[in-house]
Write a protein that holds these residues in place. Structure first.
Motif, PDB file in Angstrom:
ATOM      1  N   THR A 221      -5.487   5.790 -14.863  1.00 54.99           N
ATOM      2  CA  THR A 221      -5.000   4.494 -14.401  1.00 54.99           C
ATOM      3  C   THR A 221      -6.023   3.407 -14.733  1.00 54.99           C
ATOM      4  O   THR A 221      -7.226   3.625 -14.603  1.00 54.99           O
ATOM      5  N   GLY A 222      -5.531   2.247 -15.148  1.00 51.26           N
ATOM      6  CA  GLY A 222      -6.404   1.116 -15.444  1.00 51.26           C
ATOM      7  C   GLY A 222      -5.587  -0.056 -15.946  1.00 51.26           C
ATOM      8  O   GLY A 222      -4.455  -0.287 -15.487  1.00 51.26           O
ATOM      9  N   THR A 223      -6.139  -0.783 -16.907  1.00 50.71           N
ATOM     10  CA  THR A 223      -5.421  -1.908 -17.507  1.00 50.71           C
ATOM     11  C   THR A 223      -4.624  -1.383 -18.702  1.00 50.71           C
ATOM     12  O   THR A 223      -4.257  -0.213 -18.746  1.00 50.71           O
ATOM     13  N   GLU A 224      -4.369  -2.249 -19.694  1.00 57.33           N
ATOM     14  CA  GLU A 224      -3.520  -1.828 -20.808  1.00 57.33           C
ATOM     15  C   GLU A 224      -4.103  -0.659 -21.603  1.00 57.33           C
ATOM     16  O   GLU A 224      -3.371   0.082 -22.267  1.00 57.33           O
ATOM     17  N   THR A 225      -5.411  -0.459 -21.538  1.00 57.48           N
ATOM     18  CA  THR A 225      -6.000   0.665 -22.275  1.00 57.48           C
ATOM     19  C   THR A 225      -5.545   2.011 -21.715  1.00 57.48           C
ATOM     20  O   THR A 225      -5.607   3.030 -22.415  1.00 57.48           O
ATOM     21  N   ALA A 226      -5.070   2.016 -20.485  1.00 61.57           N
ATOM     22  CA  ALA A 226      -4.620   3.267 -19.868  1.00 61.57           C
ATOM     23  C   ALA A 226      -3.316   3.757 -20.473  1.00 61.57           C
ATOM     24  O   ALA A 226      -2.928   4.911 -20.253  1.00 61.57           O
TER      25      ALA A 226
ATOM     26  N   GLU B  31       0.816  -1.215   0.000  1.00 63.15           N
ATOM     27  CA  GLU B  31       0.000   0.000   0.000  1.00 63.15           C
ATOM     28  C   GLU B  31       0.850   1.265   0.000  1.00 63.15           C
ATOM     29  O   GLU B  31       1.931   1.301   0.586  1.00 63.15           O
ATOM     30  N   ALA B  32       0.345   2.287  -0.666  1.00 66.56           N
ATOM     31  CA  ALA B  32       0.954   3.614  -0.580  1.00 66.56           C
ATOM     32  C   ALA B  32       0.607   4.226   0.777  1.00 66.56           C
ATOM     33  O   ALA B  32      -0.454   3.942   1.339  1.00 66.56           O
ATOM     34  N   PRO B  33       1.477   5.062   1.323  1.00 66.48           N
ATOM     35  CA  PRO B  33       1.180   5.682   2.628  1.00 66.48           C
ATOM     36  C   PRO B  33       0.112   6.758   2.502  1.00 66.48           C
ATOM     37  O   PRO B  33       0.021   7.457   1.489  1.00 66.48           O
ATOM     38  N   LEU B  34      -0.711   6.877   3.527  1.00 69.11           N
ATOM     39  CA  LEU B  34      -1.724   7.923   3.566  1.00 69.11           C
ATOM     40  C   LEU B  34      -1.083   9.183   4.131  1.00 69.11           C
ATOM     41  O   LEU B  34      -0.599   9.188   5.257  1.00 69.11           O
ATOM     42  N   ALA B  35      -1.067  10.256   3.333  1.00 69.42           N
ATOM     43  CA  ALA B  35      -0.406  11.498   3.743  1.00 69.42           C
ATOM     44  C   ALA B  35      -1.345  12.443   4.468  1.00 69.42           C
ATOM     45  O   ALA B  35      -0.895  13.301   5.228  1.00 69.42           O
TER      46      ALA B  35
ATOM     47  N   ALA C 196      -8.630  -0.524  -6.606  1.00 69.21           N
ATOM     48  CA  ALA C 196      -7.463   0.339  -6.374  1.00 69.21           C
ATOM     49  C   ALA C 196      -7.261   0.633  -4.894  1.00 69.21           C
ATOM     50  O   ALA C 196      -6.145   0.969  -4.470  1.00 69.21           O
ATOM     51  N   GLU C 197      -8.313   0.506  -4.095  1.00 66.48           N
ATOM     52  CA  GLU C 197      -8.181   0.757  -2.663  1.00 66.48           C
ATOM     53  C   GLU C 197      -7.206  -0.214  -2.010  1.00 66.48           C
ATOM     54  O   GLU C 197      -6.586   0.113  -0.995  1.00 66.48           O
ATOM     55  N   SER C 198      -7.046  -1.408  -2.598  1.00 68.04           N
ATOM     56  CA  SER C 198      -6.150  -2.405  -2.002  1.00 68.04           C
ATOM     57  C   SER C 198      -4.693  -1.956  -2.022  1.00 68.04           C
ATOM     58  O   SER C 198      -3.884  -2.414  -1.218  1.00 68.04           O
ATOM     59  N   MET C 199      -4.348  -1.063  -2.945  1.00 67.04           N
ATOM     60  CA  MET C 199      -2.981  -0.536  -2.980  1.00 67.04           C
ATOM     61  C   MET C 199      -2.950   0.930  -2.536  1.00 67.04           C
ATOM     62  O   MET C 199      -1.951   1.621  -2.735  1.00 67.04           O
ATOM     63  N   MET C 200      -4.051   1.402  -1.983  1.00 58.91           N
ATOM     64  CA  MET C 200      -4.187   2.770  -1.477  1.00 58.91           C
ATOM     65  C   MET C 200      -4.006   3.806  -2.585  1.00 58.91           C
ATOM     66  O   MET C 200      -3.406   4.853  -2.388  1.00 58.91           O
ATOM     67  N   PHE C 201      -4.578   3.503  -3.756  1.00 61.38           N
ATOM     68  CA  PHE C 201      -4.658   4.516  -4.805  1.00 61.38           C
ATOM     69  C   PHE C 201      -5.946   5.281  -4.548  1.00 61.38           C
ATOM     70  O   PHE C 201      -6.969   5.095  -5.213  1.00 61.38           O
ATOM     71  N   VAL C 202      -5.888   6.125  -3.523  1.00 63.18           N
ATOM     72  CA  VAL C 202      -7.071   6.849  -3.038  1.00 63.18           C
ATOM     73  C   VAL C 202      -6.680   8.290  -2.749  1.00 63.18           C
ATOM     74  O   VAL C 202      -5.492   8.624  -2.587  1.00 63.18           O
ATOM     75  N   ALA C 203      -7.672   9.153  -2.665  1.00 61.13           N
ATOM     76  CA  ALA C 203      -7.418  10.549  -2.310  1.00 61.13           C
ATOM     77  C   ALA C 203      -6.777  10.624  -0.932  1.00 61.13           C
ATOM     78  O   ALA C 203      -7.213   9.961   0.008  1.00 61.13           O
ATOM     79  N   GLY C 204      -5.732  11.421  -0.826  1.00 62.52           N
ATOM     80  CA  GLY C 204      -5.004  11.566   0.423  1.00 62.52           C
ATOM     81  C   GLY C 204      -3.742  10.746   0.505  1.00 62.52           C
ATOM     82  O   GLY C 204      -2.911  10.957   1.389  1.00 62.52           O
TER      83      GLY C 204
ATOM     84  N   ASP D 192     -11.397   9.405  -9.122  1.00 65.29           N
ATOM     85  CA  ASP D 192     -12.774   9.131  -9.523  1.00 65.29           C
ATOM     86  C   ASP D 192     -12.742   8.264 -10.777  1.00 65.29           C
ATOM     87  O   ASP D 192     -11.697   8.059 -11.394  1.00 65.29           O
ATOM     88  N   GLY D 193     -13.908   7.746 -11.154  1.00 62.62           N
ATOM     89  CA  GLY D 193     -13.989   6.933 -12.360  1.00 62.62           C
ATOM     90  C   GLY D 193     -14.809   5.683 -12.150  1.00 62.62           C
ATOM     91  O   GLY D 193     -15.782   5.675 -11.383  1.00 62.62           O
ATOM     92  N   ASP D 194     -14.413   4.602 -12.813  1.00 66.32           N
ATOM     93  CA  ASP D 194     -15.135   3.341 -12.766  1.00 66.32           C
ATOM     94  C   ASP D 194     -15.246   2.837 -11.320  1.00 66.32           C
ATOM     95  O   ASP D 194     -14.220   2.627 -10.661  1.00 66.32           O
ATOM     96  N   PRO D 195     -16.457   2.643 -10.789  1.00 65.17           N
ATOM     97  CA  PRO D 195     -16.624   2.242  -9.386  1.00 65.17           C
ATOM     98  C   PRO D 195     -15.945   0.914  -9.050  1.00 65.17           C
ATOM     99  O   PRO D 195     -15.377   0.758  -7.961  1.00 65.17           O
ATOM    100  N   VAL D 196     -16.000  -0.046  -9.956  1.00 62.56           N
ATOM    101  CA  VAL D 196     -15.367  -1.346  -9.701  1.00 62.56           C
ATOM    102  C   VAL D 196     -13.858  -1.184  -9.586  1.00 62.56           C
ATOM    103  O   VAL D 196     -13.217  -1.745  -8.685  1.00 62.56           O
TER     104      VAL D 196
END
Length: 450
Positions: A194-199, A63-67, A126-134, A117-121
């Motif tokens: 961010t996403g799969t290869e289409t990104a 996980e990325a650190p929460l700042a 992405a939350e599992s690697m802490m790709f989240v706001a903050g 923001d983006g695709d809800p799924v």
């Protein structure tokens, strides 16, 4: 501004080959001698991995650190200049991405994600690697990633799969473009898909760059409209609507004074930036700390180490007024007393404000070094010592290991043994970080007894 990009598939190398080379490179991480490089990687990725290793980013931490916590995040992004252009980002990138398996992230200039923001799924994944706001996605924290590396090299980039330094991010690919201030050219943040290869499809770079260009243009238009409105209408200080306009204007312009870690301050007013002389930097640093103003005698006492001359001060103020007049006539310093007629946001003051709120992690991110480190002006020395002391005490009282280690890299902490002892108390007994801290303490002991 449009920057050169590094496509994910340079030359004739197939994506599969690049991924195999990157995966092979991960097997060699930690086994290379100093100066040895991993073959087969794109030069952009190889250089980023080298920086990441130098930052001691850990590829095995998932996980990325929460700042920033929720309150800190809300307060920070409400005042951030990118908040005003988020409607453009949402219309051009976020709305089309909701059903496309993509995420759109906007971060600040040091790699902290402010909006995701983006695709809800995909958001839940992405939350599992802490790709989240903050969360902090700078190279120093997570190693190679599109947001952090785009900021590090200040250009549009794409990072595919195993090219990420952190192994938990290998299922993902991303494209990121820095966002520049349309007036000063300074980096304000980064926009990422961010996403799969289409990104990392070739057209994705053009899409994000076009969105950033549109948002920069919108920011410039809003500034011009506000400037025109300010010229046409007298300021109504006690009107709620006028106060709202002032707040919005400050968000757009961010009248600021950058003092930390530099010998000559950068003054930004009305979206324009100028580098000040050392003496003018000292004058504005002192006046910025005394919004009520100072008499000539008081300013002299704080400006000159010995007996200051009021005649010399007046001459300096004439020159300073000419510099500021070119930026904004409304910002020219007043006299009797000497004071600033507009509100500046000194970065040193931002650090103190964050410390007062207990947001020491944000304070540390803002802190780029001591206030005008070579200045001997008594008022600057006092400000420098206050900011440095309060930041150090806050970190020693409530700082995480990562925050303390980051502070330890600053020049002023080079000989701080107590700081390193505090780190050792927090580190688990088997932490691999202990060896470097112990080595630092041994170095200090050796230098003190030499």
């Amino acid at each position: 501004m449009k920057s050169p990009i590094h496509p994910p598939v340079p030359g004739n190398d197939a994506p599969e080959l690049l991924q195999r080379r990157a995966l092979s490179g991960h097997e060699q991480l930690g086994t290379l001698s100093a100066g040895e490089v991993i073959p087969g990687l794109r030069s952009l990725v190889r250089e980023s991995w080298q920086r990441s290793a130098g930052f001691k980013a850990n590829p095995d931490v998932a996980e990325a650190p929460l700042a920033m916590d929720r309150d800190e995040l809300e307060d920070y992004r409400r005042q951030h200049p990118l908040a005003t252009i988020m409607p453009v980002i949402r219309k051009l990138l976020v709305q089309p991405s909701h059903d496309s398996g993509l995420l759109v992230a906007v971060g600040d200039d040091v790699g902290r994600l402010l909006w995701v923001d983006g695709d809800p799924v995909m958001q839940r994944r992405a939350e599992s690697m802490m790709f989240v706001a903050g969360a902090d996605w700078s190279e120093a924290s997570v190693g190679t990633s599109a947001p952090g590396t785009a900021l590090a090299v200040n250009r549009s980039i794409q990072i595919a799969g195993a090219e990420h330094f952190k192994r938990s991010v290998h299922p993902w690919s991303c494209t990121a473009v820095p966002f520049h201030d349309p007036d000063s050219g300074a980096v304000l943040g980064v926009v990422d898909i961010t996403g799969t290869e289409t990104a990392v499809a070739p057209h994705t770079v053009s899409l994000v760059e076009a969105t950033v260009a549109a948002a920069q243009a919108q920011l410039r238009i809003e500034r011009l409209q506000l400037a025109a409105s300010a010229r046409e209408k007298p300021r109504r200080r006690h009107s709620p609507s006028a106060r709202g306009g002032d707040e919005r204007r400050n968000t757009l312009y961010r009248n600021s004074l950058q003092l930390l870690g530099r010998d000559q301050a950068l003054l930004s007013i009305g979206g324009r930036t100028v580098a000040l002389s050392a003496r003018h930097s000292e004058i504005l640093a002192i006046l910025g700390s005394h919004p009520a103003g100072l008499s000539a005698e008081e300013l002299c006492a704080r400006l000159y180490p010995g007996d200051g001359s009021a005649v010399t001060l007046r001459a300096e103020m004439v020159r300073l007024r000419k510099v500021i007049q070119e930026l904004s006539p409304e910002a020219v310093p007043e006299s009797r007393p000497y004071r600033l007629p507009v509100e500046l946001l000194p970065d040193a003051g931002q650090v103190l404000t964050c410390l007062q709120r207990g947001a020491h992690r944000i304070a540390l991110e803002i802190y780029k070094g001591a206030v005008l480190p070579r200045s001997e002006a008594p008022g600057v020395v006092q400000l420098r010592e206050r900011v440095s002391h309060l930041l150090r005490e806050a970190l020693l009282s409530d700082g995480s290991v990562d925050s303390l280690l980051k502070y330890a890299q600053l020049p002023e902490a080079k000989y701080d043994a107590d700081l390193r002892l505090a780190v050792l108390k927090l580190l688990p007994p088997r932490s691999p970080k202990r060896a470097a801290v112990v080595a630092d303490l041994e170095r200090l002991e050796s230098e003190m007894t030499a």
